[in-house]
Scaffold this motif. Structure first.
Motif, PDB file in Angstrom:
ATOM      1  N   GLU A   1       0.841  -1.206   0.000  1.00 39.17           N
ATOM      2  CA  GLU A   1       0.000   0.000   0.000  1.00 39.17           C
ATOM      3  C   GLU A   1       0.872   1.250   0.000  1.00 39.17           C
ATOM      4  OE1 GLU A   1      -3.999  -1.568   2.370  1.00 39.17           O
ATOM      5  OE2 GLU A   1      -2.328  -0.677   3.493  1.00 39.17           O
ATOM      6  N   CYS A   2       1.956   1.201   0.740  1.00 36.03           N
ATOM      7  CA  CYS A   2       2.887   2.326   0.807  1.00 36.03           C
ATOM      8  C   CYS A   2       3.516   2.584  -0.561  1.00 36.03           C
ATOM      9  CB  CYS A   2       3.959   2.037   1.852  1.00 36.03           C
ATOM     10  SG  CYS A   2       5.178   3.355   2.071  1.00 36.03           S
ATOM     11  N   VAL A   3       3.997   1.534  -1.207  1.00 33.43           N
ATOM     12  CA  VAL A   3       4.602   1.656  -2.539  1.00 33.43           C
ATOM     13  C   VAL A   3       3.595   2.222  -3.535  1.00 33.43           C
ATOM     14  CG1 VAL A   3       5.543   0.374  -4.497  1.00 33.43           C
ATOM     15  CG2 VAL A   3       6.304  -0.164  -2.182  1.00 33.43           C
ATOM     16  N   SER A   4       2.374   1.702  -3.492  1.00 29.93           N
ATOM     17  CA  SER A   4       1.325   2.158  -4.400  1.00 29.93           C
ATOM     18  C   SER A   4       1.035   3.645  -4.201  1.00 29.93           C
ATOM     19  CB  SER A   4       0.052   1.339  -4.186  1.00 29.93           C
ATOM     20  OG  SER A   4      -1.011   1.828  -4.974  1.00 29.93           O
ATOM     21  N   MET A   5       0.956   4.067  -2.943  1.00 28.90           N
ATOM     22  CA  MET A   5       0.675   5.472  -2.645  1.00 28.90           C
ATOM     23  C   MET A   5       1.792   6.386  -3.156  1.00 28.90           C
ATOM     24  SD  MET A   5      -1.488   7.596  -1.329  1.00 28.90           S
ATOM     25  CE  MET A   5      -2.557   6.406  -0.499  1.00 28.90           C
ATOM     26  N   ILE A   6       3.033   5.962  -2.973  1.00 29.58           N
ATOM     27  CA  ILE A   6       4.170   6.766  -3.436  1.00 29.58           C
ATOM     28  C   ILE A   6       4.163   6.855  -4.963  1.00 29.58           C
ATOM     29  CG2 ILE A   6       6.690   6.910  -3.559  1.00 29.58           C
ATOM     30  CD1 ILE A   6       6.795   5.632  -0.781  1.00 29.58           C
ATOM     31  N   HIS A   7       3.931   5.726  -5.640  1.00 29.04           N
ATOM     32  CA  HIS A   7       3.890   5.723  -7.105  1.00 29.04           C
ATOM     33  C   HIS A   7       2.802   6.654  -7.627  1.00 29.04           C
ATOM     34  CE1 HIS A   7       6.878   2.989  -8.642  1.00 29.04           C
ATOM     35  NE2 HIS A   7       6.547   2.042  -7.780  1.00 29.04           N
ATOM     36  N   LYS A   8       1.619   6.599  -7.038  1.00 27.70           N
ATOM     37  CA  LYS A   8       0.517   7.458  -7.469  1.00 27.70           C
ATOM     38  C   LYS A   8       0.873   8.936  -7.295  1.00 27.70           C
ATOM     39  CE  LYS A   8      -3.267   4.196  -6.538  1.00 27.70           C
ATOM     40  NZ  LYS A   8      -4.440   3.894  -5.670  1.00 27.70           N
ATOM     41  N   THR A   9       1.509   9.240  -6.176  1.00 29.01           N
ATOM     42  CA  THR A   9       1.872  10.632  -5.903  1.00 29.01           C
ATOM     43  C   THR A   9       2.956  11.109  -6.853  1.00 29.01           C
ATOM     44  OG1 THR A   9       1.349  10.236  -3.568  1.00 29.01           O
ATOM     45  CG2 THR A   9       2.527  12.258  -4.094  1.00 29.01           C
ATOM     46  N   ILE A  10       3.924  10.250  -7.133  1.00 31.19           N
ATOM     47  CA  ILE A  10       4.976  10.597  -8.096  1.00 31.19           C
ATOM     48  C   ILE A  10       4.363  10.883  -9.464  1.00 31.19           C
ATOM     49  CG2 ILE A  10       6.897   9.641  -9.431  1.00 31.19           C
ATOM     50  CD1 ILE A  10       7.826   8.242  -6.865  1.00 31.19           C
ATOM     51  N   SER A  11       3.416  10.052  -9.891  1.00 33.42           N
ATOM     52  CA  SER A  11       2.764  10.246 -11.187  1.00 33.42           C
ATOM     53  C   SER A  11       2.007  11.571 -11.247  1.00 33.42           C
ATOM     54  CB  SER A  11       1.791   9.092 -11.467  1.00 33.42           C
ATOM     55  OG  SER A  11       2.483   7.869 -11.564  1.00 33.42           O
ATOM     56  N   ALA A  12       1.410  11.965 -10.122  1.00 37.93           N
ATOM     57  CA  ALA A  12       0.631  13.207 -10.078  1.00 37.93           C
ATOM     58  C   ALA A  12       1.523  14.445  -9.984  1.00 37.93           C
ATOM     59  CB  ALA A  12      -0.338  13.170  -8.902  1.00 37.93           C
ATOM     60  N   VAL A  13       2.570  14.360  -9.151  1.00 38.43           N
ATOM     61  CA  VAL A  13       3.424  15.524  -8.880  1.00 38.43           C
ATOM     62  C   VAL A  13       4.504  15.699  -9.936  1.00 38.43           C
ATOM     63  CG1 VAL A  13       5.055  16.519  -7.223  1.00 38.43           C
ATOM     64  CG2 VAL A  13       2.977  15.377  -6.397  1.00 38.43           C
ATOM     65  N   LYS A  14       5.025  14.591 -10.466  1.00 42.46           N
ATOM     66  CA  LYS A  14       6.137  14.600 -11.422  1.00 42.46           C
ATOM     67  C   LYS A  14       7.328  15.407 -10.873  1.00 42.46           C
ATOM     68  CE  LYS A  14       3.230  14.005 -15.509  1.00 42.46           C
ATOM     69  NZ  LYS A  14       2.034  13.618 -14.716  1.00 42.46           N
ATOM     70  N   PRO A  15       7.877  14.962  -9.755  1.00 46.57           N
ATOM     71  CA  PRO A  15       8.942  15.729  -9.093  1.00 46.57           C
ATOM     72  C   PRO A  15      10.290  15.626  -9.805  1.00 46.57           C
ATOM     73  CG  PRO A  15       8.621  13.656  -7.954  1.00 46.57           C
ATOM     74  CD  PRO A  15       7.551  13.722  -9.020  1.00 46.57           C
ATOM     75  N   ASP A  16      11.088  16.681  -9.673  1.00 46.16           N
ATOM     76  CA  ASP A  16      12.475  16.648 -10.132  1.00 46.16           C
ATOM     77  C   ASP A  16      13.373  16.014  -9.073  1.00 46.16           C
ATOM     78  OD1 ASP A  16      12.039  18.225 -12.600  1.00 46.16           O
ATOM     79  OD2 ASP A  16      11.530  19.814 -11.181  1.00 46.16           O
ATOM     80  N   PHE A  17      12.957  16.170  -7.820  1.00 44.30           N
ATOM     81  CA  PHE A  17      13.700  15.615  -6.688  1.00 44.30           C
ATOM     82  C   PHE A  17      12.743  14.838  -5.788  1.00 44.30           C
ATOM     83  CE2 PHE A  17      15.961  19.456  -7.932  1.00 44.30           C
ATOM     84  CZ  PHE A  17      17.273  19.025  -7.991  1.00 44.30           C
ATOM     85  N   LEU A  18      13.264  13.791  -5.192  1.00 44.18           N
ATOM     86  CA  LEU A  18      12.503  12.974  -4.246  1.00 44.18           C
ATOM     87  C   LEU A  18      13.314  12.883  -2.957  1.00 44.18           C
ATOM     88  CD1 LEU A  18       9.956  11.140  -3.989  1.00 44.18           C
ATOM     89  CD2 LEU A  18      11.389   9.249  -4.777  1.00 44.18           C
ATOM     90  N   ILE A  19      12.694  13.236  -1.824  1.00 41.06           N
ATOM     91  CA  ILE A  19      13.404  13.222  -0.538  1.00 41.06           C
ATOM     92  C   ILE A  19      12.598  12.413   0.468  1.00 41.06           C
ATOM     93  CG2 ILE A  19      14.421  14.612   1.304  1.00 41.06           C
ATOM     94  CD1 ILE A  19      14.579  16.950  -0.563  1.00 41.06           C
ATOM     95  N   GLY A  20      13.238  11.426   1.092  1.00 35.69           N
ATOM     96  CA  GLY A  20      12.558  10.583   2.066  1.00 35.69           C
ATOM     97  C   GLY A  20      13.492  10.143   3.172  1.00 35.69           C
ATOM     98  N   PRO A  21      12.991   9.363   4.124  1.00 38.45           N
ATOM     99  CA  PRO A  21      13.762   8.993   5.318  1.00 38.45           C
ATOM    100  C   PRO A  21      14.779   7.884   5.075  1.00 38.45           C
ATOM    101  CG  PRO A  21      11.619   7.947   5.393  1.00 38.45           C
ATOM    102  CD  PRO A  21      11.605   8.840   4.175  1.00 38.45           C
ATOM    103  N   MET A  22      15.850   7.897   5.849  1.00 39.23           N
ATOM    104  CA  MET A  22      16.836   6.824   5.818  1.00 39.23           C
ATOM    105  C   MET A  22      16.303   5.559   6.477  1.00 39.23           C
ATOM    106  SD  MET A  22      20.489   8.658   6.693  1.00 39.23           S
ATOM    107  CE  MET A  22      21.312   7.061   6.859  1.00 39.23           C
ATOM    108  N   GLY A  23      15.306   5.703   7.332  1.00 39.90           N
ATOM    109  CA  GLY A  23      14.775   4.539   8.042  1.00 39.90           C
ATOM    110  C   GLY A  23      15.599   4.176   9.266  1.00 39.90           C
TER     111      GLY A  23
END
Length: 285
Positions: free
Chosen positions: A127-149
């Motif tokens: 579900e997390c992967v799906s949500m990120i993919h959908k958002t990437i498709s909508a936003v079309k970002p030049d940069f992606l920033i997320g947590p190291m975990g």
């Protein structure tokens, strides 16, 4: 929210006659930044929970706003039981009211609440992967920033794992921020997360000076009263010490840093990031 007199004065950028325990309306909060109307470049910031980005990279976030970057924040695990409404409201105030950015909620359930339901974590990951993919498709970002975990919080680990897989599949300029406060607590978890990423991607450290933005970063974090209740001096000291420690580590690694500066550190994917300074012009790598 209850703040002391010194904090009220700094928070609102004006002299205050408030007494020590007088309640302050958060609408009085003012940041020392100008929000440009014209935007150039798009960045998608991803946080597991409300407050993760402001805690981990609040100074750099302010720089992105001032540098005319079109910012969208995706907060994934935003369903949190009785606290959900309050936490979302705090996050909206930061992102939309103070920073003028776009905020999206993934409405996945926080681990603290879903563990009682016995949720399948593989399903949560998908579900997390799906949500990120959908958002990437909508936003079309030049940069992606997320947590190291960093740390043992499963939500942070899931988001990082999703980003690692996405980074291998798609062409992105990707940065990983150091999850605070976990990065400041236990070196073992820090190195464990770093080693996992290094085994999957070719990454390098990026040191971004945030001394000028320190007080605004602290102001934003004071909004999250549902999560922690620290005094102004405690919040400021926490970020000062961590920012200074990052700088000293960079100097030890022979980076051209200044011992008088405070820093936030990212780890960026070298393959696709030929010039990480496009996002943070004053950063050092």
């Amino acid at each position: 929210m209850l703040f002391n007199k010194n904090f009220v004065s700094l928070l609102t950028n004006k002299e205050s006659e408030h007494m020590l325990n007088e309640s302050v309306n958060r609408e009085e909060i003012r940041l020392s930044i100008n929000i440009p109307k014209e935007k150039k470049g798009r960045v998608l910031l991803i946080e597991p929970h409300p407050d993760d980005i402001v805690l981990s990279m609040g100074g750099s976030l302010i720089q992105c706003v001032e540098n005319c970057i079109d910012i969208t924040c995706l907060c994934l695990f935003s369903k949190s039981g009785e606290q959900e409404s309050v936490r979302k409201d705090e996050n909206r105030f930061i992102w939309e009211e103070l920073l003028g950015c776009k905020l999206l909620f993934g409405d996945l359930t926080d681990y603290s609440y879903r563990k009682e339901e016995g949720t399948n974590e593989l399903l949560t990951y998908r579900e997390c992967v799906s949500m990120i993919h959908k958002t990437i498709s909508a936003v079309k970002p030049d940069f992606l920033i997320g947590p190291m975990g960093i740390g043992d919080h499963i939500d942070h680990i899931i988001v990082n794992e999703a980003l690692l897989n996405i980074a291998k599949q798609e062409f992105f300029k990707i940065f990983f921020y150091e999850d605070f406060p976990y990065a400041n607590r236990d070196k073992y978890y820090y190195m464990k997360a770093l080693n996992k990423i290094k085994n999957r991607l070719e990454i390098s450290p990026f040191y971004n000076p945030i001394t000028v933005q320190l007080e605004d970063k602290a102001k934003m974090n004071m909004v999250y009263q549902s999560q922690y209740k620290l005094l102004w001096n405690e919040v400021l000291d926490l970020f000062k010490c961590y920012g200074k420690a990052i700088g000293y580590e960079g100097i030890y690694m022979k980076k051209s840093l200044y011992s008088s500066e405070l820093y936030e550190r990212f780890w960026f994917q070298k393959v696709n990031n030929d010039n990480p300074n496009l996002l943070f012009p004053n950063g050092v790598y």
